[in-house]
Every structure is written in structure tokens, then in C-alpha cells.
Design an enzyme around this catalytic site. Structure first.
Site, PDB file in Angstrom:
ATOM      1  N   ARG A   8       0.840  -1.212   0.000  1.00  0.00           N
ATOM      2  CA  ARG A   8       0.000   0.000   0.000  1.00  0.00           C
ATOM      3  C   ARG A   8       0.870   1.255   0.000  1.00  0.00           C
ATOM      4  O   ARG A   8       0.520   2.276  -0.594  1.00  0.00           O
ATOM      5  CB  ARG A   8      -0.965   0.000   1.193  1.00  0.00           C
ATOM      6  CG  ARG A   8      -0.260   0.045   2.543  1.00  0.00           C
ATOM      7  CD  ARG A   8      -1.224   0.248   3.692  1.00  0.00           C
ATOM      8  NE  ARG A   8      -0.549   0.095   4.971  1.00  0.00           N
ATOM      9  CZ  ARG A   8      -0.762   0.871   6.034  1.00  0.00           C
ATOM     10  NH1 ARG A   8      -1.633   1.852   5.984  1.00  0.00           N
ATOM     11  NH2 ARG A   8      -0.112   0.660   7.154  1.00  0.00           N
ATOM     12  N   GLU A  55     -18.618   4.295  -0.610  1.00  0.00           N
ATOM     13  CA  GLU A  55     -17.804   3.655  -1.646  1.00  0.00           C
ATOM     14  C   GLU A  55     -18.540   3.451  -2.957  1.00  0.00           C
ATOM     15  O   GLU A  55     -17.969   3.611  -4.041  1.00  0.00           O
ATOM     16  CB  GLU A  55     -17.275   2.310  -1.126  1.00  0.00           C
ATOM     17  CG  GLU A  55     -16.259   2.429  -0.007  1.00  0.00           C
ATOM     18  CD  GLU A  55     -16.874   2.652   1.367  1.00  0.00           C
ATOM     19  OE1 GLU A  55     -16.110   2.819   2.332  1.00  0.00           O
ATOM     20  OE2 GLU A  55     -18.129   2.650   1.477  1.00  0.00           O
ATOM     21  N   HIS A 106      -5.357  -3.045   2.248  1.00  0.00           N
ATOM     22  CA  HIS A 106      -5.753  -3.765   3.465  1.00  0.00           C
ATOM     23  C   HIS A 106      -6.519  -5.050   3.133  1.00  0.00           C
ATOM     24  O   HIS A 106      -7.505  -5.400   3.776  1.00  0.00           O
ATOM     25  CB  HIS A 106      -6.588  -2.868   4.385  1.00  0.00           C
ATOM     26  CG  HIS A 106      -5.820  -1.719   4.954  1.00  0.00           C
ATOM     27  ND1 HIS A 106      -5.343  -0.678   4.159  1.00  0.00           N
ATOM     28  CD2 HIS A 106      -5.427  -1.440   6.226  1.00  0.00           C
ATOM     29  CE1 HIS A 106      -4.700   0.188   4.922  1.00  0.00           C
ATOM     30  NE2 HIS A 106      -4.723  -0.251   6.156  1.00  0.00           N
ATOM     31  N   ASP A 114      -7.974  -5.547  12.901  1.00  0.00           N
ATOM     32  CA  ASP A 114      -9.223  -4.978  12.370  1.00  0.00           C
ATOM     33  C   ASP A 114     -10.329  -6.029  12.297  1.00  0.00           C
ATOM     34  O   ASP A 114     -11.510  -5.695  12.202  1.00  0.00           O
ATOM     35  CB  ASP A 114      -8.997  -4.373  10.977  1.00  0.00           C
ATOM     36  CG  ASP A 114      -8.245  -3.054  11.043  1.00  0.00           C
ATOM     37  OD1 ASP A 114      -7.934  -2.608  12.164  1.00  0.00           O
ATOM     38  OD2 ASP A 114      -7.972  -2.472   9.978  1.00  0.00           O
ATOM     39  N   ARG A 164      -1.632  -4.295   3.989  1.00  0.00           N
ATOM     40  CA  ARG A 164      -1.280  -3.382   5.069  1.00  0.00           C
ATOM     41  C   ARG A 164       0.119  -3.657   5.612  1.00  0.00           C
ATOM     42  O   ARG A 164       0.859  -2.749   5.967  1.00  0.00           O
ATOM     43  CB  ARG A 164      -2.305  -3.548   6.198  1.00  0.00           C
ATOM     44  CG  ARG A 164      -1.971  -2.781   7.472  1.00  0.00           C
ATOM     45  CD  ARG A 164      -2.923  -3.197   8.590  1.00  0.00           C
ATOM     46  NE  ARG A 164      -2.736  -2.410   9.798  1.00  0.00           N
ATOM     47  CZ  ARG A 164      -3.388  -2.637  10.929  1.00  0.00           C
ATOM     48  NH1 ARG A 164      -4.262  -3.627  10.994  1.00  0.00           N
ATOM     49  NH2 ARG A 164      -3.175  -1.900  11.989  1.00  0.00           N
TER      50      ARG A 164
END
Length: 312
Positions: A8, A55, A106, A114, A164
Site C-alpha cells: 500500500r 464507496e 488492506h 481490524d 497493510r
């Protein structure tokens, strides 16, 4: 020891660097700091738009901008970019074949703490079903940067999958060449082929080394482009080694393993065993224990390689 960089991070840096060379727009869904599109925003504020936590709307905005002739990058976490916005991607981007590049960060189990809601293990499967969608899942920062420029030179939708976690840089060699739709032979071998994508490529190379210590010659192929798949290379590997193991940070249903199985079954049926999440959701936790828990390890690739050879 190889330098470690998150893909990323490479994505964000590539956007900022390529902004001088290409005229494109970047959109984000209120996650610019995490997706690293903030690097582009700082350099080209007039070409960056934050669409908020919406989104589906972001993809529709991207489609609208793309109709003016400008390529557009639309970014969010993979779970939301591919999952929440699927209908807009299919109908507003895929169906009219617009020049929208989806930068999905991610992805996979390595989102860690998460948790299951954010650990997207289905996105490759979803995107594979959209006609004309190119899917790129880079193994490291070098490949991620190359993928972004390659996407700009494709006339149509592209789904790019980034992680990530910082991962080893393995493609920093003078002869490295990135070509959409072409796999990369990383290690030669004759007993079994390990076909890997994303973070699993480095693990596949390590597994090949471990197998070599036991007298097993394992070939390793990096499939950075899952669609279009390099069927020619995979079928050639099936013929030459007679057994295949796939490795991906994704559900074994619908991802790389499914794509490779389809190609092999049609042209050269050989045993294909899969390393990936086994039709299950993730869970919250530290990355290393999660990878161990879900079998995304060098040891599991080694075990699957031995099992695949036994099935010849």
C-alpha cells in the site's frame, strides 16, 4: 535481510510519482491516510477528491470522470472497494468497460486486529466474475509500483490488491520485468510447482528452499496477474512437474487456486492442492498467529507440496 515495505505504501508513492507523467484523478473514501493516497493528495490537491464513507458513490463518480477521457484511481479497503461497491463496479465500470483503476488496500488476513469484517478474503473471487476486469495482486513494493503504471496503460477497468503489512522486497533485480498477464518463474524445479500470489510468493520461495533440503525440487511461479491468467506458463509447469500447489492470502474458493485448477483441468489434469483460507472468515488478532492459525505458512506449503507429489 531483504528490506520490508507494505505494498500500500508503494501504491501511494507510485501515484505521486506517476502524477507528473500521466494526467489522472485519484478518489478515496475517507481513508487516504491508510490507503496512502494522501501522498498524491499532498502533491496534486486539485486532482484528488475525498468522496467520504460512500464507496458505491465513489465508484459512480469515478465512472463519470472516466467518461471525460481521464483515467481514475478509486481507493478504499478491499472489503469496501470490492464488497460494498460491487454493483457499481459491475454496472457502472465493468459493463461500459471504463478506465477506472480500483486501488484496494488492506486485503487479506494480514489486516490483523481490524478483524473479520475488514479481512477481505473474497475480493479476487468477486472481481474475477466481472467480464473484462484485470486483477493484479503484487508480491512486493517493486511489483506494486510497476502494477500502477501498467494499469495506466490498460484501457479498461483494473483491480489492484494491496496489503497493510510490510513484506520483503524480492523483485529488486536488474532483470525484473513486469508484464500484465505474464507469470514470473522465480525458482526452477522438477518435482512440483508452487504457484503463488501476493505475500505468499516470498513464502513459496522459502518453502522451495526447505523442500530442497529434503531432496525435493520445487519450482516457484509468481502469478501477479490473476486475470488474465498466464495459462500457458501454468500448463507448461503442470506438464513438466506433474503436480501443483497454489498459495494465496484469500479464500481457496474463487481465487488463484480456482483459476489455476480451471486452467489445469482443461489442458493438463494434474493434482492441484491449495494453500489459503479454507472457506472461513478471519478473526481479530496479531498477524503472525493469524497466518499460523489459517495455514498461510511456509510449513503448510511444504506439507501440501509433499502431498501433491504423493498424488502423482
Amino acid at each position: 535481510m531483504a528490506e520490508k515495505i507494505a505494498t500500500r505504501e508503494a501504491y501511494g508513492n507510485a501515484l505521486a510519482e506517476l502524477g507528473d507523467k500521466y494526467d489522472f484523478v485519484v478518489l478515496d473514501a475517507d481513508l487516504a491516510a491508510a490507503t496512502k493516497t494522501s501522498i498524491f493528495k499532498k502533491k496534486f490537491p486539485e486532482r484528488f477528491f475525498d468522496c467520504g464513507i460512500a464507496e458505491g458513490n465513489m465508484i459512480s463518480v469515478a465512472a463519470g470522470i472516466a467518461t471525460t477521457g481521464k483515467p481514475v484511481f478509486a481507493s478504499s479497503f478491499a472489503m469496501f472497494a470490492a464488497g460494498r461497491a460491487f454493483e457499481q463496479i459491475r454496472n457502472s465500470v465493468g459493463y461500459p468497460h471504463l478506465n477506472v483503476k480500483i486501488g484496494a488496500t488492506h486485503a487479506g488476513i494480514t489486516v490483523g486486529e481490524d478483524g473479520a469484517t475488514h479481512q477481505c478474503l473474497e475480493d479476487i473471487g468477486l472481481m474475477r466474475t466481472i467480464p473484462g476486469m484485470v486483477i493484479i495482486n503484487p508480491a512486493d513494493a517493486v511489483e506494486a509500483k510497476a502494477a500502477v503504471e501498467a494499469a495506466l496503460n490498460i484501457n479498461g477497468p483494473v483491480y489492484m490488491r494491496f496489503g497493510r503489512m510490510a513484506v520483503p522486497v524480492i523483485n529488486d533485480t536488474p532483470d525484473y520485468k513486469f508484464e500484465v498477464g505474464k507469470g514470473v518463474n522465480m525458482v526452477d524445479g522438477k518435482d512440483v510447482t508452487i504457484v503463488a500470489t501476493g505475500i505468499m510468493v516470498n513464502m513459496a520461495i522459502e518453502a522451495s528452499k526447505a523442500l530442497a533440503e529434503e531432496g525435493i525440487s520445487a519450482r516457484v511461479i509468481n502469478i501477479h496477474t490473476i486475470k488474465p491468467l498466464d495459462k500457458e506458463l501454468i500448463v507448461e509447469a503442470a506438464k513438466s512437474t506433474g503436480a501443483i500447489v497454489t498459495a494465496e492470502e484469500h479464500n481457496v474458493i474463487g481465487g488463484l487456486g480456482s483459476a489455476v485448477s480451471e486452467a489445469v483441468c482443461e489442458a493438463c489434469p494434474v493434482p492441484v492442492l491449495k494453500v489459503g483460507t479454507e472457506d472461513t472468515f478471519g478473526r481479530s488478532g496479531k498477524v503472525a498467529p493469524l497466518l499460523e492459525m489459517y495455514g498461510l505458512t511456509v510449513a503448510n506449503i511444504v506439507a501440501k507440496a509433499k502431498a501433491a507429489i504423493a498424488l502423482k
